[in-house]
Each structure stands twice: as structure tokens, then as C-alpha cells.
Motif scaffolding. Structure first.
Motif, short mmCIF file in Angstrom:
data_model
loop_
_atom_site.label_atom_id
_atom_site.label_comp_id
_atom_site.label_asym_id
_atom_site.label_seq_id
_atom_site.Cartn_x
_atom_site.Cartn_y
_atom_site.Cartn_z
N ILE A 317 0.87 -1.17 0.00
CA ILE A 317 0.00 0.00 0.00
C ILE A 317 0.90 1.22 0.00
N GLY A 318 1.02 1.86 -1.14
CA GLY A 318 1.96 2.96 -1.22
C GLY A 318 3.38 2.43 -1.20
N GLU A 319 4.31 3.24 -0.74
CA GLU A 319 5.72 2.87 -0.77
C GLU A 319 6.16 2.09 0.46
N GLY A 375 -3.34 -8.15 8.90
CA GLY A 375 -2.28 -7.32 9.45
C GLY A 375 -2.04 -6.10 8.59
N LEU A 376 -1.93 -4.97 9.21
CA LEU A 376 -1.67 -3.72 8.51
C LEU A 376 -0.39 -3.11 9.06
N ARG A 377 0.61 -2.94 8.19
CA ARG A 377 1.87 -2.31 8.58
C ARG A 377 1.95 -0.95 7.92
N LEU A 378 1.96 0.09 8.71
CA LEU A 378 2.01 1.47 8.23
C LEU A 378 3.42 2.00 8.40
#
Length: 949
Positions: A317-319, A375-378
Motif C-alpha cells: 500500500i503505497g511505498e 495485518g496492517l503495517r504502516l
């Protein structure tokens, strides 16, 4: 013997010296083409030498025993560009760590090479590395090792760990001789409820290995964990997924040798194939409006089977952010059969058991699992995960008992018959939301919230008891004529519901940055909360036999015919609950108990590295505990009770690195053991034939003092040698004991002032053989590894019948004044040997032979002049093999319990420190041992097939 010791000391000293005069290179290879997934089977060579290796399944590699110097490393893999890294310095007694990302299209810049090992948490190598680096004494077993050793569930998995043995017939475990009440079970660090009124912990057998990434077993306490602990904190880490998308289908089929060997396999009407069955109490039950049969029925060939589907994927998601998910759904069933003897306590005068049965049990079990996580890694600083688990497990049992019910009363010469049909279903729903945040270089925040719901049902348990028409003719016709106990024929309904909310939050502050750009100190402040509501209710419909003179003969396998011919209005019998007949007000009101438990805890821990070799981890925890319980039961009417206490719990752990491969650790702590709701509820549980239990509202918590000392050696990334000694001192220990009464029921009490446990543990994992052969495509590996662990325990506790009578409303008559702890085996031994070979890329074979032994252990303390009731030790042996047949197909063959030993429980002679002062003991048993229970479990064979899309 002394020459052997001299040789051993010389060999060990030589080995240690060699490790200190050479160095090593370790690291991890990742695949840039596959989202930095581990790159297995790549070649690593030290140019200009003959030294080299290949990366394992997790991309990890190690080149040991390298002479000090400066080298160039070459990394190659078919279809990928070769990477060469010059000027790698190897220092004596040190390990140089080089991690390399590899690519198929372009080279790797030197600034992409890092000196930090990052590994998946399910591989043996990665978990051993974690064990080496961590300060506490946690041991972990991951998905890779679970598959290699053929563990199908969490209960089987933890028995592969040193000092742990499984309680026969359950998914509960003993850790260093301490049973269920002394352990705690968590999922991803959040507590789990129990699925059984009789147990503190959830049955670990409910958790199939398809949803497990690893299991951490921490036998020492630290202040971050709940203080209701003395054996182990068992933390199940749910499987997570990162990498390219995959979908895998698995099927298996098999059979149990005992079940498949019977001519007819019997169960009973009602429960279905899936295990989601339930049955409510009908309207007007006193008129026998139940629509299920009393009788057994023949089932089809008892074949075991399973089906599973799992998959996962991850997205960028994005870079700098990623989203990943993993899901699994599975269903399995299992048939088993047991045949043997089941006997009551022996008579002191004759040595003969009061009840004596030939016993048969037919069982059908199901396990349904649904699990999903997201799982979401920001960026690199924020992780948020959601986990959902649904487990539905059931067991349907048909049991038959033939023989003497009571040597002085019912069927004294034999011919008695009891059949019991029981269905038990447990449904567990778990929801968890977890977060980890690096707020800045020094500050991090971790939190978790969980909501669990468990429902345990026993719908329409049915029991029939028939006696010979005349006692002098045990082989003659049977009837209800001489049955005097109203509850001997009954239908029983039970429901347990438990709701639990748990929360963890902690913040850590790192300080004192060192020359390696890491921090020497970390201070953590946190809060744990656990709030539980329990509701239990049960109703039993007893078929009380009337009109004894005219009772007809009854076919034991056609009970329905009797009740069809002689209905409710004939006067041959009547239905009553424990509260009374249909004319009694409130007779349908269930017996109940319930309440709430609240635990609010705060903790503070300090981790500090005084020197590069010496680290301290200290903590303090305060817990405010309130346990309120209320009940409405026949044996004690309506009442309530409250247990409230505050516990101050310090802990200390020290780690000293003797060198790069050896650690010395010490830990000490204070903890407590809290009684459970069932143990304090004055309710009569009739869960097994010849085994009734009731609670004790006067029960109090125990206090535990624990210490551990352990030495560890890590010869390589996959090898371990460790030796540990430990001790525990328990004040006010809780035990199950036999109440001195006409009913001889079991209950719970603080049976003495103190108990002690001391022991030693040795664990070894070594690679005996490792060869490499070059093929046209890659370097192929052949490996033979051996592992084993052994533990010795010495336990002792005081037994004081006066303490029980003074603190409770019960009387006890312990045969001995001292005894070992219940469930404590003097020796526990586990061993496995594994062979792995590669034929080509993605074509390999892995075979493991795993064995386990535990020595005799006490099931129940000796009482009223009889010796202890002891489970005899035995050896179990499993054979597991799996073949990978390319990119898509895999085959597996599991053969469990190869030796099929006799499982036996005996009532021993009275011996040792006998209590001759108790007037309730008329004499001592000298004609034992008497076998109380015996059977064989059978050999379980299964063949599995997996297909990866």
C-alpha cells in the motif's frame, strides 16, 4: 566410569577451545522478486576455500569454524545474479552476520547488506536464535518443528518440550510436576478462557497446528505476565502470513487399529457427523416426552478423515505500507475404541475392589476450525493486527460397564450392567485486536484487546443401570428390580457459558545508546485487565424405579422397549429431578453457579545491559483480584462467597554471555495460584462412573516461590545443548482429596502448609550428518539430526487432615503424612531422530521417529488406608514422514503410538510415612497393587495429501 568422564571432559574442552579460536559467518538470504520472502537452497561459498553451505527453508545459513581472516563471500542461486561481498572479516570467537537480498535482474548494492538477522518465527533456527538472544528462559516450538515431529495440536506440541507431560485422555499438561491449576494459557499474549468446568486452562488439544505459528513455553515468571502461575505460561502465537499469495488444499484419511478391529462400532442416536449438535429439554419432561433413544446403534466403518483449506496474501500500500491476510478452515473427525477394566477402591480387608467392571468405550470426535487474521503495517513504525478464531470440538461416547457394581450390595457376584451415552460440545469464539507502535527512537507503545466467548454443552447424557433379577444368578436375566439409587437411570443437561474481556497496554522507554547504535536500557510500564463472567446450569432427570415386585426382565440393548411398554402412568417408575417430582414447586429449576472474576494489574520492568555480556531483567507487579461466586444447589441451597486479595509479585532474571555461543541464566520470582469457580462451588458433579466431585467455598489461594538456573550452548544455528536446575516452594498447596463420608465424593482443599519441587533438565539438539551434492540446477542437501531432552523431578508435600477439618466443612483421611505432588513423574524423556534429503528443487523427503516416556505419577492421593492411585509410566513412539513432490503436491504418512502400550492406573499398597494418628483410618492396604483402570489406545495411521495452487 571415571575414564568415561575424563574423555567427556577432554572432548568438551577441546570442542569449546575450537569454538573460541575460530569464527563463523551467519545470515539470511531474501528474495527481492517475492516481497523479500526467505530464499531457500541458495549456495554460499567462501572464495579461495572449500568452505560453504546452502540456505535453509527460512533463508538462514551458517558457516562455522572459519579461521580468522578477511574473505570474499559468494552468494548464488539458479536464475539469480551472483552476489560477491569482499572484505568480510572473521574474528576468533565471534560470529559475523551478513544478510543479503538477492535479485534475478540486477546486482545488490553494498549498502543493502545488513548485519542483522531477521527471521520468520516458525522455523527451528529462528526460534533457537530468539532463545539465544532473549533474557528470559522461554522455550519455543514453531510450525516447522511441529510438522517435523507430527504434532497435530498444541497439546501434543508442548509435550515435546523438556519437563512437560500430557495428562492421559485430556489436552491438559503437567509442567515440572505441576498440573492444570499452576499453568496459564494465552493466545498472542492475551488470556484464554477454559472450556471445562473442571479445569483452569483451555484444552490445548482444541488448537490444531494449522493455525499455529509457534508456541512459547515460559517456565519462569516475569512481571509482564499474569501472576496466577507456577508451572508455565503457554503462549500460542497464531499464524501470520507475509509474501506472495497462496492457496493450499489438504485432505487425509486413516484409522485407529483398536476402532477398526472391533466387529461392530457402536454409538447412539442424536449427534450428527459435523459435531454441531444440541438438544434442549422438551416440554413436559416429567411425562417422558424425550424423543431420543436410550439404545446403542451400529455405525459404519470407523474411518478417520480431515479436510482443510488455507491461504494468504500480502499487498503493498503505497511505498512503505503493507496489508496481509491469512485464513484457514478445517474439519476433522476421529474414531477410537477402548477395552479393559474399570474398578473402584480396594477393600482394606480383602484387597478386592468394591466395584469391578469389564469396560468398553466407543468414541467419535470432531474438530472444526475457522481462523482469519489481517495485518496492517504502516511504514516501519506501526503494526495493527486483527485475529478471529472459531473452534467447535465435540466428542460422542458410548460406554458399557459389565460386572460388580458394589461388592456388598448391587450385583455383588457380577452381572451388573451400566451403559452411558455422552455428547459434549465446546464452541470457542476469540476476537483480538493488537497494536505495536514505535513512537520515536526511544519510545514504543504496545496494546491488545480481546473478547472471548466459550460455551460448553452436555445435552441429554443418558445412563441406564440394570442388575441381575436375583443376585445369586449373575448370568441370568436383568431388570430394574433391585436398582435402588434414583440417579442410576437418568438424562442430564448441562450448559457452561463464559464471557471474558481482556486488555493489555504497555509503553517502553529505551535509554543509554551504546556504540552499536542500540540501547542498553529499557523501562516498561504497563497494565493488564481481565474480566470474566461465568454461568453454569445443569438439570438431571432421574428415572426412579417403583413397584419393585412386578418389574419385568429387560434386554440391556433394548431399553426403549421397556419404556414404551411401561409408560409414565403405569407406576413402574417416576421421573424426578434433584429438586423433586412434578408436584414439587421449582422442580425444573436448574442447579446453578456463576459469578465474576476481576483482575486489575499494573507492572514495571527494567531491562539493563551492564556490560556487553551481562544483562538484568527485573520487574514488580501488583494484582488486585476479586472472585465472586453465587450458587443455587441441592447440597447447600442458595448462597454466595467472595475471595478478594492483593498480590505483590517481584521477579528477577539475569543473563551472562560466557561467549558468543554460551549463556548462563538465573531467574527468581514470587507468584500465586488461584482456586477455580468449580472448585469453590458446592455443586455435585457426576462426570464419570465411580467419580463424583463437589466444590469447597472455603478454598484459598496458594503462594509460590520459584527459582531457575540454566546453562546453554548453541554449537550452530540449529543446535542446542542446555542444562537447567530449578526449585519451587509452595505455601498452602491445593489438592483434590477424598471426603470421609458415606458417599466418598472428591473435593478440593488446602491440604498442607507447604510443598516443594526440585529438579534438573537436560536438552540436546545436534546435526549428526550434513552432506551436500551438486546437481545441474542447485546444491542438494542431506541431513540427519537428533534431539532429546530428559528431566528429573523430586517433589514432596505435607498432608494434614486436621488442617482440612479446621478450615473446611469436610473430613479427610490421608493415608500418608507426606506425598509427591499429583501428576509429578520422576523422569520425563523425549527424543527424536530426523532424516531430510533433497532429490531436486522442491522435491524432498523428511522422516522423523519421535519417542516419549514418563515414569509413574500420582493421579490421586492415597486415603483411608489405601495407597496412592498411580498412573503407570509407558513409552510412546510416533513415525512421521512427508514428501514434497514438486511445486504443488505433497504426501504425508503418520503412524502414532506405534508400540500401543497398555495404559494402566493402579491403587498401590499403603507405604511410606503412614498416618497412624487419624481415627478415620481403620487399617492399611497390604494386598495391592490393584489395577483400577487399563486399556490400549491403539495405533493411529493417517495418509495425507496437499495441493498448493
Amino acid at each position: 566410569m571415571k575414564y568415561f568422564l575424563l574423555i567427556f571432559v577432554f572432548a568438551f574442552a577441546t570442542y569449546t577451545y575450537a569454538q573460541q579460536t575460530t569464527g563463523g559467518i551467519v545470515g539470511k538470504l531474501t528474495d527481492r522478486e517475492q516481497n523479500d520472502e526467505p530464499l531457500a537452497f541458495a549456495n554460499i561459498l567462501i572464495k579461495g576455500t572449500t568452505l560453504g553451505t546452502t540456505s535453509d527453508f527460512d533463508g538462514l545459513y551458517e558457516i562455522p569454524n572459519v579461521e580468522p581472516g578477511t574473505y570474499t563471500l559468494s552468494f548464488s542461486f539458479l536464475g539469480y545474479e551472483t552476489v560477491e561481498i569482499p572484505n568480510i572479516e572473521v574474528v576468533a570467537g565471534k560470529v559475523t552476520s551478513i544478510d543479503v537480498p538477492m535479485s534475478a535482474s540486477q546486482g545488490v548494492a553494498l549498502d543493502e547488506v545488513v548485519v542483522t538477522t531477521v527471521a520468520r518465527k516458525d522455523s527451528e533456527v529462528a526460534l533457537l536464535l530468539d532463545q539465544k538472544r532473549t533474557i528470559t528462559l522461554e522455550t519455543s516450538i514453531g510450525a516447522q518443528e511441529l510438522a517435523r515431529k507430527g504434532a497435530s495440536d498444541a497439546a501434543t506440541a508442548v509435550t515435546k518440550v523438556t519437563g512437560i507431560a500430557r495428562e492421559e485422555g485430556t489436552g491438559n499438561v503437567y509442567v515440572r510436576g505441576l498440573g492444570d491449576r499452576y499453568n496459564i494459557t494465552t493466545l498472542n499474549g492475551l488470556p484464554l478462557p477454559s472450556n471445562n468446568t473442571a479445569k483452569k486452562n483451555i484444552d490445548l488439544g482444541l488448537f490444531g497446528t494449522s493455525i499455529i505459528e509457534s508456541i512459547g513455553i515460559d517456565k519462569t515468571y516475569n512481571a509482564k505476565n499474569y501472576g496466577d502461575f507456577a508451572g508455565a505460561n503457554i503462549n500460542i502465537v497464531s499464524r501470520n502470513y507475509t509474501g506472495a499469495g497462496f492457496l493450499e488444499l489438504g485432505v487425509s484419511s486413516g484409522a485407529n487399529s483398536e476402532a477398526i478391529g472391533v466387529e461392530d462400532f457402536y454409538l447412539y442416536e442424536g449427534p450428527d457427523f459435523s459435531g454441531f449438535y444440541n438438544k434442549e429439554i422438551p416440554d413436559n419432561p416429567f411425562n417422558n416426552t424425550f424423543d431420543t433413544s436410550w439404545d446403542r446403534e451400529t455405525r459404519s466403518t470407523p474411518i478417520n478423515s480431515s479436510l482443510s483449506l488455507k491461504g494468504g496474501d500480502s499487498f503493498n500500500i503505497g511505498e512503505n505500507s503493507t496489508l496481509n491476510f491469512f485464513a484457514v478452515g478445517s474439519f476433522s473427525n476421529k474414531n477410537s475404541y477402548r477395552e479393559g477394566v474399570n474398578r473402584g477402591a480396594p477393600n482394606l480387608g480383602t484387597g478386592l475392589p468394591n466395584s469391578d467392571f469389564d469396560y468398553q468405550r466407543y468414541s467419535y470426535e470432531t474438530a472444526t476450525t475457522l481462523m482469519g487474521n489481517v495485518g496492517l503495517r504502516l511504514g516501519s513504525a506501526n503494526d495493527i493486527k486483527y485475529n478471529f478464531v472459531m473452534l467447535n470440538n465435540s466428542e460422542q461416547k458410548h460406554e458399557e460397564f459389565d460386572g460388580i457394581l458394589d461388592r456388598e450390595d448391587d450385583a455383588p457376584n457380577g452381572g451388573g450392567f451400566i451403559q452411558r451415552n455422552t455428547f459434549e460440545r465446546t464452541t470457542l469464539m476469540i476476537n483480538q485486536l493488537l497494536g505495536n507502535h514505535d513512537l520515536n527512537e526511544n519510545l514504543e507503545l504496545n496494546w491488545g484487546v480481546g473478547y472471548n466467548n466459550v460455551q460448553n454443552l452436555v445435552p441429554d447424557r443418558r445412563q441406564n443401570t440394570l442388575l441381575p433379577y436375583t443376585n445369586n444368578d449373575p448370568q441370568g436375566p436383568k431388570s430394574f428390580r433391585l436398582v435402588s439409587d434414583a440417579s442410576a437411570n437418568h438424562r442430564f443437561f448441562q450448559e457452561l457459558t463464559e464471557d471474558e474481556l481482556a486488555a493489555n497496554i504497555s509503553t517502553s522507554f529505551k535509554f543509554k545508546k551504546n556504540d552499536d547504535d542500540a540501547f542498553d536500557g529499557k523501562l516498561t510500564l504497563g497494565y493488564n485487565g481481565r474480566f470474566k463472567d461465568v454461568s453454569f446450569e445443569a438439570t438431571q432427570f432421574n428415572y426412579q424405579i417403583l413397584n419393585i415386585a412386578n418389574q419385568p426382565n429387560v434386554d440391556p440393548y433394548n431399553i426403549d422397549a421397556y419404556f414404551d411398554e411401561y409408560g409414565p402412568g403405569t407406576g413402574y417408575w417416576q421421573i424426578r429431578t434433584f429438586r423433586g417430582t412434578a408436584s414439587t414447586a421449582g422442580s425444573l429449576d436448574p442447579q446453578t453457579y456463576g459469578g465474576e472474576q476481576q483482575i486489575n494489574a499494573g507492572f514495571l520492568t527494567l531491562e539493563y545491559k551492564f556490560t556487553p555480556k551481562f544483562t538484568l531483567f527485573a520487574g514488580v507487579r501488583g494484582e488486585q483480584i476479586v472472585q465472586r461466586i453465587d450458587w443455587s444447589t441441592v447440597i447447600q441451597g442458595i448462597g454466595n462467597n467472595e475471595l478478594e486479595t492483593f498480590e505483590f509479585l517481584p521477579s528477577l532474571a539475569l543473563k551472562y554471555e560466557l561467549n558468543e555461543k554460551q549463556n548462563l541464566r538465573f531467574a527468581a520470582s514470587k507468584t500465586y495460584t488461584l482456586p477455580q469457580f468449580k472448585e469453590r462451588a458446592p455443586f455435585l458433579f457426576q462426570e464419570e462412573i465411580n467419580q463424583d466431585t463437589q466444590g469447597n467455598p472455603a478454598l484459598e489461594n496458594s503462594t509460590n516461590y520459584n527459582f531457575d538456573l540454566r546453562w546453554e550452548l548453541f554449537p550452530s544455528s540449529s543446535e542446542l545443548v542446555s542444562l537447567a536446575v530449578f526449585g519451587k516452594y509452595i505455601e498452602n498447596p491445593i489438592n483434590t482429596f477424598l471426603i470421609v463420608s458415606a458417599a466418598n465424593n472428591l473435593s478440593y482443599a488446602n491440604t498442607g502448609d507447604s510443598a516443594t519441587a526440585f529438579g534438573a533438565e537436560l536438552e540436546v539438539k545436534v546435526d549428526v550428518l550434513e552432506n551436500e551434492k551438486e546437481s545441474a540446477e542447485s546444491m542438494l542437501v542431506e541431513r540427519l539430526s537428533v534431539g532429546g531432552n530428559i528431566s528429573y523431578l523430586n517433589t514432596n508435600q505435607e498432608l494434614d487432615y486436621l488442617k482440612v477439618s479446621e478450615e473446611t466443612n469436610f473430613a479427610a483421611a490421608f493415608t500418608n503424612t507426606e506425598a509427591p505432588l499429583q501428576g509429578a513423574s520422576d523422569f520425563i524423556f523425549n527424543a527424536d531422530i530426523s532424516y531430510y534429503t533433497e532429490f531436486a528443487n522442491n522435491k524432498n523427503l523428511r522422516t522423523t521417529l519421535a519417542g516419549n516416556y514418563f515414569s509413574d505419577r500420582i493421579f490421586a492421593l492415597g486415603s483411608t488406608g489405601r495407597g496412592h492411585l498411580v498412573d503407570k509410566g509407558f513409552v510412546s513412539l510416533d513415525f512421521i514422514t512427508a514428501a514434497q513432490l514438486g511445486d504443488h503436491f505433497g504426501l504425508g504418512l503418520n503412524v502414532r503410538n506405534l508400540l500401543n502400550p497398555l495404559v494402566e492406573r493402579v491403587n498401590e499398597n499403603a507405604e511410606g510415612d503412614l498416618d497412624t494418628t487419624n481415627p478415620a483410618i481403620p487399617g492399611f492396604l497390604e494386598d495391592g497393587p490393584v489395577t483400577a483402570l487399563s486399556y490400549k489406545k491403539g495405533v493411529d495411521l493417517s495418509l495425507s495429501l496437499t495441493y498448493k495452487f
